[in-house]
Enzyme design. Sequence first.
Site, PDB file in Angstrom:
ATOM      1  CB  CYS A  25       1.615 -10.937   1.049  1.00 19.82           C
ATOM      2  SG  CYS A  25       0.805  -9.767  -0.077  1.00 19.82           S
ATOM      3  CB  CYS A  74      -0.838  -3.355   2.811  1.00 18.17           C
ATOM      4  SG  CYS A  74       0.167  -4.436   3.849  1.00 18.17           S
ATOM      5  N   GLY A  75      -3.011  -6.152   2.734  1.00 17.91           N
ATOM      6  CA  GLY A  75      -3.911  -6.952   3.550  1.00 17.91           C
ATOM      7  C   GLY A  75      -3.477  -7.064   4.995  1.00 17.91           C
ATOM      8  CB  THR A  76      -0.311  -8.064   6.673  1.00 16.63           C
ATOM      9  OG1 THR A  76       0.585  -7.281   5.876  1.00 16.63           O
ATOM     10  CG2 THR A  76      -0.288  -9.505   6.216  1.00 16.63           C
ATOM     11  N   GLY A  77      -1.546  -5.034   6.509  1.00 16.83           N
ATOM     12  CA  GLY A  77      -1.645  -3.688   7.071  1.00 16.83           C
ATOM     13  C   GLY A  77      -3.057  -3.369   7.514  1.00 16.83           C
ATOM     14  CD  GLU A 135       2.803  -3.895   1.194  1.00 18.52           C
ATOM     15  OE1 GLU A 135       3.377  -5.002   1.308  1.00 18.52           O
ATOM     16  OE2 GLU A 135       1.817  -3.702   0.450  1.00 18.52           O
ATOM     17  NE  ARG A 136       9.074  -6.861   6.136  1.00 18.11           N
ATOM     18  CZ  ARG A 136       9.514  -7.832   6.915  1.00 18.11           C
ATOM     19  NH1 ARG A 136      10.540  -7.614   7.719  1.00 18.11           N
ATOM     20  NH2 ARG A 136       8.937  -9.017   6.901  1.00 18.11           N
ATOM     21  CG  HIS A 145       1.950  -4.674   9.978  1.00 13.40           C
ATOM     22  ND1 HIS A 145       1.639  -3.939   8.860  1.00 13.40           N
ATOM     23  CD2 HIS A 145       1.979  -5.961   9.581  1.00 13.40           C
ATOM     24  CE1 HIS A 145       1.465  -4.750   7.836  1.00 13.40           C
ATOM     25  NE2 HIS A 145       1.671  -5.988   8.253  1.00 13.40           N
TER      26      HIS A 145
END
Length: 288
Positions: free
Chosen positions: A77, A226-229, A217-218, A168
Amino acid sequence: MTTQIHFTKMHGLGNDFVVLDTITQNFKPEPQLIRRIADRNFGIGCDQVLIVEPPADPHLDFNYRIFNADGKEAAQCGNGARCFGRYVYERGLTGKKTLEIGTVSGKMTIDISDLSCIQVDMGPPIFSPKLIPLNIKAVSKLPKQGCYKIQLLGNHRDVVILSMGNPHCVISVPATTEAAVHEVGKALQKHPAFPKGVNVSFVQVLARNHIKCRVYERGVGETLACGTGACASVVAGILHNELNPEVKVDMSGGGLTVKWVPEGPVLLSGPAVAVFHGQFSIHIQDAF
């Protein structure tokens, strides 16, 4: 017997967290207790619960664990990592300005030299279907790296699939305001291509250095950020030669900056805010 657990409520662009440590107190992150903490009506309320642990590797500073609101543990995250870095520094758990921390998905580096804009080295994107994980029998591979065609809700869509420590699926849309975020995001959680679920990004390219992004987000649903998004979305745009190496990402909760040069790590920069400190009581049966 009851125990008092101290926590800090934090957020990164509205992607909100309950952060607590197991260095100064005893806390076991059981799924039922995580769900109760994350409950916005009967608990504290958050997208994820973040746990600060002593490092398993003596060469690292801390161990970083993430639990989604449904009680399941996540591997990464980015917004949480920035909050994690600010938390350990401001709570006096470290005096360092550069932190090496361990996660389920590997090591990451957090630069907290500027607390108004914390930078996280997210590592390189992962395209291996086995590591994402991705069931390649449920998709059709396209020529470009990370690009696939997937059948979804009766239509075939071109998508980019990768991992930023968590899976993702990036979908290009004409306008994020009109994207069917909940419908598509929910449907992809049950898609045979994603045995462990997937975070779904809906991306609108505004310019070569500027995009809009919404993320389902799952284990959570749509979040304000969402940082990773954001990272996955920029990587996808660069792979399609639509974006420059440094991109501003507008999300519902505000803006992030993502930098990536192919073959290198993805760098994520943005704010991390402490909202309030509190405590709750838990019984050994995990009620509070």
